[in-house]
Design a protein around this motif. Structure first.
Motif, short mmCIF file in Angstrom:
data_model
loop_
_atom_site.label_atom_id
_atom_site.label_comp_id
_atom_site.label_asym_id
_atom_site.label_seq_id
_atom_site.Cartn_x
_atom_site.Cartn_y
_atom_site.Cartn_z
N ALA A 111 0.84 -1.21 0.00
CA ALA A 111 0.00 0.00 0.00
C ALA A 111 0.87 1.26 0.00
O ALA A 111 0.54 2.25 -0.66
CB ALA A 111 -0.93 -0.01 1.21
N CYS A 112 2.00 1.22 0.72
CA CYS A 112 2.92 2.37 0.73
C CYS A 112 3.49 2.61 -0.67
O CYS A 112 3.58 3.75 -1.13
CB CYS A 112 4.07 2.13 1.72
N ILE A 113 3.87 1.53 -1.35
CA ILE A 113 4.41 1.65 -2.70
C ILE A 113 3.33 2.18 -3.65
O ILE A 113 3.59 3.05 -4.48
CB ILE A 113 4.98 0.31 -3.19
N GLU A 114 2.11 1.69 -3.49
CA GLU A 114 1.01 2.14 -4.34
C GLU A 114 0.73 3.64 -4.14
O GLU A 114 0.54 4.38 -5.09
CB GLU A 114 -0.25 1.33 -4.03
N ARG A 115 0.72 4.08 -2.89
CA ARG A 115 0.37 5.47 -2.59
C ARG A 115 1.57 6.41 -2.75
O ARG A 115 1.41 7.51 -3.28
CB ARG A 115 -0.17 5.59 -1.16
N ALA A 133 -1.20 6.37 10.31
CA ALA A 133 -2.53 6.86 10.69
C ALA A 133 -3.59 6.30 9.75
O ALA A 133 -4.67 5.89 10.18
CB ALA A 133 -2.55 8.38 10.70
N ALA A 134 -3.27 6.27 8.45
CA ALA A 134 -4.22 5.72 7.47
C ALA A 134 -4.46 4.24 7.72
O ALA A 134 -5.60 3.76 7.64
CB ALA A 134 -3.69 5.94 6.05
N GLU A 136 -4.13 2.60 10.61
CA GLU A 136 -4.87 2.44 11.86
C GLU A 136 -6.36 2.74 11.67
O GLU A 136 -7.22 2.06 12.24
CB GLU A 136 -4.29 3.34 12.93
N LYS A 137 -6.68 3.74 10.86
CA LYS A 137 -8.07 4.14 10.63
C LYS A 137 -8.74 3.33 9.53
O LYS A 137 -9.95 3.42 9.34
CB LYS A 137 -8.13 5.62 10.27
N GLY A 138 -7.94 2.58 8.75
CA GLY A 138 -8.51 1.85 7.62
C GLY A 138 -8.79 2.75 6.44
O GLY A 138 -9.76 2.54 5.71
N ASP A 139 -7.95 3.76 6.23
CA ASP A 139 -8.20 4.78 5.20
C ASP A 139 -7.53 4.52 3.85
O ASP A 139 -7.61 5.38 2.97
CB ASP A 139 -7.75 6.16 5.70
N PHE A 140 -6.86 3.39 3.66
CA PHE A 140 -6.32 3.12 2.33
C PHE A 140 -7.47 2.77 1.40
O PHE A 140 -8.41 2.07 1.79
CB PHE A 140 -5.32 1.95 2.36
N SER A 141 -7.41 3.27 0.18
CA SER A 141 -8.49 3.00 -0.78
C SER A 141 -8.43 1.53 -1.22
O SER A 141 -7.45 0.84 -1.00
CB SER A 141 -8.35 3.91 -1.99
N GLN A 142 -9.49 1.10 -1.88
CA GLN A 142 -9.56 -0.27 -2.35
C GLN A 142 -8.46 -0.56 -3.38
O GLN A 142 -7.95 -1.67 -3.44
CB GLN A 142 -10.94 -0.57 -2.94
N SER A 143 -8.07 0.43 -4.15
CA SER A 143 -6.99 0.22 -5.12
C SER A 143 -5.63 0.10 -4.44
O SER A 143 -4.72 -0.52 -4.97
CB SER A 143 -6.97 1.34 -6.16
N GLU A 144 -5.50 0.70 -3.26
CA GLU A 144 -4.23 0.63 -2.52
C GLU A 144 -4.18 -0.60 -1.61
O GLU A 144 -3.11 -1.14 -1.35
CB GLU A 144 -4.05 1.89 -1.66
N TRP A 145 -5.33 -1.02 -1.10
CA TRP A 145 -5.40 -2.15 -0.16
C TRP A 145 -6.43 -3.13 -0.68
O TRP A 145 -7.59 -3.07 -0.35
CB TRP A 145 -5.81 -1.65 1.23
N SER A 146 -5.98 -4.04 -1.50
CA SER A 146 -6.94 -4.95 -2.16
C SER A 146 -6.90 -6.35 -1.57
O SER A 146 -7.23 -7.32 -2.23
CB SER A 146 -6.64 -4.99 -3.66
N VAL A 147 -6.50 -6.47 -0.32
CA VAL A 147 -6.41 -7.78 0.31
C VAL A 147 -7.66 -8.05 1.14
O VAL A 147 -8.44 -7.14 1.42
CB VAL A 147 -5.14 -7.90 1.17
N HIS A 149 -7.95 -9.23 4.38
CA HIS A 149 -8.01 -8.91 5.81
C HIS A 149 -8.04 -7.40 6.03
O HIS A 149 -7.65 -6.61 5.19
CB HIS A 149 -6.88 -9.58 6.58
N SER A 150 -8.50 -7.04 7.20
CA SER A 150 -8.73 -5.64 7.56
C SER A 150 -7.44 -4.86 7.76
O SER A 150 -6.45 -5.38 8.27
CB SER A 150 -9.57 -5.64 8.84
N GLN A 151 -7.48 -3.59 7.37
CA GLN A 151 -6.33 -2.71 7.61
C GLN A 151 -6.12 -2.52 9.12
O GLN A 151 -4.98 -2.49 9.59
CB GLN A 151 -6.58 -1.35 6.96
N ARG A 152 -7.19 -2.42 9.85
CA ARG A 152 -7.07 -2.24 11.31
C ARG A 152 -6.45 -3.47 11.96
O ARG A 152 -5.67 -3.35 12.91
CB ARG A 152 -8.44 -1.93 11.91
N ASP A 153 -6.79 -4.66 11.47
CA ASP A 153 -6.15 -5.88 11.99
C ASP A 153 -4.66 -5.89 11.68
O ASP A 153 -3.85 -6.32 12.50
CB ASP A 153 -6.80 -7.13 11.41
N ALA A 154 -4.29 -5.43 10.49
CA ALA A 154 -2.88 -5.35 10.11
C ALA A 154 -2.15 -4.38 11.03
O ALA A 154 -1.05 -4.68 11.52
CB ALA A 154 -2.73 -4.93 8.65
#
Length: 191
Positions: A111-115, A133-134, A136-147, A149-154
């Motif tokens: 997601a860091c590489i994508e953004r 912060a993104a 923790e809040k789950g703010d990565f877009s679907q194109s950046e985080w397409s997996v 499991h949850s961003q918050r869990d990660a």
């Protein structure tokens, strides 16, 4: 309590923490995918993963100035606690932990590489803070985080691993010399 040279435990810890840290440099921009953990959980400890763990530790727990017994001041960094060693020990000892952490780090770096176009460890401190912060809040877009499991869990998996490595028993590889305890103003009995 003192060591063999007569220095207090506190002085020994801070002297070790004051040594220049070893930092891993990654090439700028996208790099080949990190190795898969399926064949061997120790692949978690490739250069990209360990650099990311160190950078995460330093952003989640910022540098802190501590006062020594003699009144002098020293600066402690979370990465100096050798959290990567704890993570290696724990991932080998508990492969399910290693797999969860591997997936969290892999997906977060993707997601860091994508953004931002680069691995987390290579980005500026302010950019790293914004990315954490993104996550923790789950703010990565679907194109950046397409997996799946949850961003918050990660985020929770990463945060828990860093906390365990920073504040846990030094015998498990992290909290080198008790640095994490001094970072948090906890002094073991007898010091």
């Amino acid at each position: 309590m003192s060591d063999k040279d007569g220095a207090s435990l506190w002085e020994s810890v801070v002297a070790n923490a004051a040594r220049p840290p070893f930092h891993r440099d990654l090439p700028a921009g996208p790099s080949p995918d990190a190795p898969d953990l399926a064949p061997d959980p120790r692949n978690l400890f490739s250069l990209p993963y360990m650099a990311c763990v160190e950078a995460l530790a330093d952003r989640l727990f910022l540098e802190k100035v501590v006062t020594l017994d003699d009144g002098s001041m020293r600066q402690l960094r979370a990465a100096d606690a050798r959290i990567d060693r704890y993570v290696l020990f724990r991932a080998t000892w508990t492969p399910a932990f290693g797999e969860r952490l591997h997936l969290a780090l892999r997906d977060f770096n993707a997601a860091c590489i994508e953004r931002e176009g680069s691995h987390f460890a290579n980005l500026s401190a302010s950019t790293q803070d914004a990315l954490l912060a993104a996550l923790e809040k789950g703010d990565f877009s679907q194109s950046e985080w397409s997996v799946l499991h949850s961003q918050r869990d990660a985020f929770r998996t990463i945060y828990d691993a860093v906390c365990e490595g920073l504040f846990g028993e030094p015998g498990y590889g992290g909290n080198h010399g008790g640095i994490g305890w001094y970072y948090s103003n906890f002094k073991p009995i007898g010091t």
